[in-house]
Design a protein around this motif. Sequence first.
Motif, PDB file in Angstrom:
ATOM      1  N   GLY A  29       0.793  -1.222   0.000  1.00 21.57           N
ATOM      2  CA  GLY A  29       0.000   0.000   0.000  1.00 21.57           C
ATOM      3  C   GLY A  29       0.824   1.271   0.000  1.00 21.57           C
ATOM      4  O   GLY A  29       0.332   2.338   0.371  1.00 21.57           O
ATOM      5  N   LEU A  30       2.088   1.173  -0.412  1.00 22.87           N
ATOM      6  CA  LEU A  30       2.966   2.331  -0.486  1.00 22.87           C
ATOM      7  C   LEU A  30       3.304   2.626  -1.940  1.00 22.87           C
ATOM      8  O   LEU A  30       3.313   1.716  -2.769  1.00 22.87           O
ATOM      9  N   SER A  31       3.647   3.853  -2.214  1.00 21.76           N
ATOM     10  CA  SER A  31       4.240   4.149  -3.519  1.00 21.76           C
ATOM     11  C   SER A  31       5.726   3.787  -3.417  1.00 21.76           C
ATOM     12  O   SER A  31       6.271   3.669  -2.315  1.00 21.76           O
ATOM     13  N   GLU A  32       6.362   3.636  -4.566  1.00 20.14           N
ATOM     14  CA  GLU A  32       7.801   3.370  -4.543  1.00 20.14           C
ATOM     15  C   GLU A  32       8.550   4.533  -3.903  1.00 20.14           C
ATOM     16  O   GLU A  32       9.533   4.325  -3.198  1.00 20.14           O
ATOM     17  N   GLU A  33       8.066   5.743  -4.132  1.00 19.25           N
ATOM     18  CA  GLU A  33       8.703   6.916  -3.527  1.00 19.25           C
ATOM     19  C   GLU A  33       8.596   6.872  -1.996  1.00 19.25           C
ATOM     20  O   GLU A  33       9.565   7.168  -1.284  1.00 19.25           O
ATOM     21  N   GLN A  34       7.438   6.475  -1.479  1.00 19.55           N
ATOM     22  CA  GLN A  34       7.278   6.366  -0.020  1.00 19.55           C
ATOM     23  C   GLN A  34       8.208   5.285   0.541  1.00 19.55           C
ATOM     24  O   GLN A  34       8.828   5.486   1.585  1.00 19.55           O
ATOM     25  N   ALA A  35       8.292   4.143  -0.146  1.00 21.15           N
ATOM     26  CA  ALA A  35       9.180   3.067   0.307  1.00 21.15           C
ATOM     27  C   ALA A  35      10.638   3.528   0.271  1.00 21.15           C
ATOM     28  O   ALA A  35      11.417   3.233   1.185  1.00 21.15           O
ATOM     29  N   ASN A  36      10.990   4.263  -0.786  1.00 22.93           N
ATOM     30  CA  ASN A  36      12.340   4.799  -0.907  1.00 22.93           C
ATOM     31  C   ASN A  36      12.647   5.731   0.269  1.00 22.93           C
ATOM     32  O   ASN A  36      13.704   5.626   0.896  1.00 22.93           O
ATOM     33  N   ASP A  37      11.711   6.615   0.576  1.00 26.42           N
ATOM     34  CA  ASP A  37      11.899   7.559   1.682  1.00 26.42           C
ATOM     35  C   ASP A  37      11.954   6.846   3.027  1.00 26.42           C
ATOM     36  O   ASP A  37      12.770   7.184   3.887  1.00 26.42           O
TER      37      ASP A  37
END
Length: 130
Positions: free
Chosen positions: A33-41
């Motif tokens: 349920g995360l965007s790749e950007e959120q996971a990256n952050d």
Amino acid sequence: MTPMEKTRALRADANVHYNCCQAVLIPFAEKLGLSEEQANDLGAHFGSGMRHGSTCGALTGALMTIGLAKESSAAAIALLARFKQQNGFTDCRDLLLAARERGQVKKDNCDELVYQCVEFLEELLNEQAQ
């Protein structure tokens, strides 16, 4: 693309450095349920053993994935036991020292640890889906 394929692509990308935590977390982002950007952050400061040689970033990324997937503490304990059995240590500093003593290059060692964690997560999450 499977999580392992995505992980291999991230680790091979010479234009961007994805730390070990990010390389484990990003491939599972959509499922969590995360965007790749959120996971990256989220994983940004967990590489290199939380930036000071402590718990391996691949391991912390896998533990975050287990938590976000709402898996039991038994799954986390199984991951920790398997990781320690396969590698002898859980701290980045000790893992890198052991790799150096074996004559293994840092990137190759870290890639191997990332792939181990992703493999465990794929097994765990595939079992959950069945």
